[in-house]
Write a protein that holds these residues in place. Sequence first.
Motif, PDB file in Angstrom:
ATOM      1  N   VAL A  56      -0.078  63.876  17.840  1.00  0.00           N
ATOM      2  CA  VAL A  56       0.114  62.722  16.966  1.00  0.00           C
ATOM      3  C   VAL A  56      -0.120  63.112  15.513  1.00  0.00           C
ATOM      4  CG1 VAL A  56      -0.905  60.487  16.292  1.00  0.00           C
ATOM      5  CG2 VAL A  56      -0.343  60.936  18.688  1.00  0.00           C
ATOM      6  N   LEU A  57      -1.183  63.872  15.260  1.00  0.00           N
ATOM      7  CA  LEU A  57      -1.483  64.315  13.898  1.00  0.00           C
ATOM      8  C   LEU A  57      -0.359  65.221  13.378  1.00  0.00           C
ATOM      9  CD1 LEU A  57      -3.667  64.022  11.771  1.00  0.00           C
ATOM     10  CD2 LEU A  57      -4.830  65.994  12.754  1.00  0.00           C
ATOM     11  N   GLU A  58       0.157  66.064  14.271  1.00  0.00           N
ATOM     12  CA  GLU A  58       1.274  66.948  13.919  1.00  0.00           C
ATOM     13  C   GLU A  58       2.511  66.139  13.528  1.00  0.00           C
ATOM     14  OE1 GLU A  58       2.766  70.865  13.610  1.00  0.00           O
ATOM     15  OE2 GLU A  58       0.787  70.334  14.365  1.00  0.00           O
ATOM     16  N   LYS A  59       2.803  65.109  14.318  1.00  0.00           N
ATOM     17  CA  LYS A  59       3.970  64.268  14.044  1.00  0.00           C
ATOM     18  C   LYS A  59       3.785  63.490  12.742  1.00  0.00           C
ATOM     19  CE  LYS A  59       7.969  62.455  14.997  1.00  0.00           C
ATOM     20  NZ  LYS A  59       9.201  63.279  14.942  1.00  0.00           N
ATOM     21  N   ALA A  60       2.576  63.000  12.501  1.00  0.00           N
ATOM     22  CA  ALA A  60       2.289  62.268  11.262  1.00  0.00           C
ATOM     23  C   ALA A  60       2.514  63.176  10.049  1.00  0.00           C
ATOM     24  CB  ALA A  60       0.853  61.747  11.278  1.00  0.00           C
TER      25      ALA A  60
END
Length: 454
Positions: free
Chosen positions: A397-401
């Motif tokens: 999720v952090l990567e996608k953000a």
Amino acid sequence: MFERFTEKAVNAVSKAQEIAQEMHSKNVLSEHLLLALLAEAKGVSLKIFKMYGITYEKLYDEIMKVIEIKPAQSEDDVPSFSHHVKILLKDTLDLAVKSGNPTILYEHLFLSVINDKNSNNVMTLEKLGFNIEMARSLLEKLVQKKTKKQYHPEFDESNSYNINKSEETDSLLYDNDESRSVFERAVAKLSASNYEILGTEQIFSSILENDKFAVTKILSQYGITADNFEDKLANIQSRKSEYEGRQIIFTPNAFLMMNLALQTAKELGSSVVLPEHIILGILKAKKGLAYDILKEYRIDDNELAHSIIKPIEKQMPETLTILRLAKEEARRLGRNVVGTEMFLLGIIGEGTGVGGQVLAELGITIRDARKVVEALIGFGNEYYDKEVVFTTRAKRVLEKAWELAKKEKKVRIESAHMLLAIMTEPTSLAMCALEQLGVDAVEIKEGIKKFSND
């Protein structure tokens, strides 16, 4: 003594004082503590009481039949602990030591109360059908010091950092003016040397040579300057510290450091890797020539890292606040694992960003969201004072953000990016929580569009 109590244990003791005051008792008695333990029970402890159908009202009625209260002189007087309770609290401390815990848990208090043969509590509980031996056995298992990490539903993949993202590492070298200048200077240094592979020492030296960087000024306060770093580097005859793995465009340790810098940038809410993140990456990696030289300055790693992070925190990037709140929510539940559900609580708690505003408009409150998350993952068995880690799904999720922020050419990751990134994980605990709260992805995406256009 109370500085060693976990928050949950302190809450139980405080509740006991509150109950004693409500009864206008001069002292806090062990019976008050038993009532408080039931009032504050959660997770496994609450199940133990429910197993025997014991409610607060039933227990209160039984205790009132046997309790002897010395009335307080004034209703405003704060009840003091009776001699009996003081002994009981000391026994709680002894239990914690024997079970190998550095802190005193709620469960230690519970054990002390049901082990106490000098009060009416055991008799009262048994009268209500409570099985003392079974409860004691279960509680003793709960308080034994754990060596394994507690299972989290989102630990579905390896928890280690993926450091094989060479394409991403290459692209971050030139994604902003500051990092571009660092690596252009580092490559120039490499060309002037007899080496062919870029190491941590050339990258670190290139940062020090630019006195306009905020992190360079911080390092100079610790006596780390370009001149004395070069002097120390000149005394090193071997690059052995740089080679502890496969050789690529970077030395292996420089590659590791850059991936840690990238991860640090994301966790600090930045969509670009800056010199600050590179220095923090070196401190995290604890390898390479640059780190070897840093050790010669005899500076505490944590102190230096804190000095670098402090100015970043003052800028209050949304994601940094969200991640800090997510970690606090995890600790509140007695866990050292942050999953997507904690990110969701962090977004709601932060409140001022687009993500928080969208969820607030959809009627989601932090109180309701906490209840749903608690029901999904429950409470941990022990207090965690070690480092909080992210689940693999939370990292995705952090990567996608990060990707969403870069796509919009934003300097920082925002709460809207975090919330949209959560939408890309439909089977995550965060999405499950949102579904139980009566909200779907379409509503959230439309809400983000609306607030972003306002």
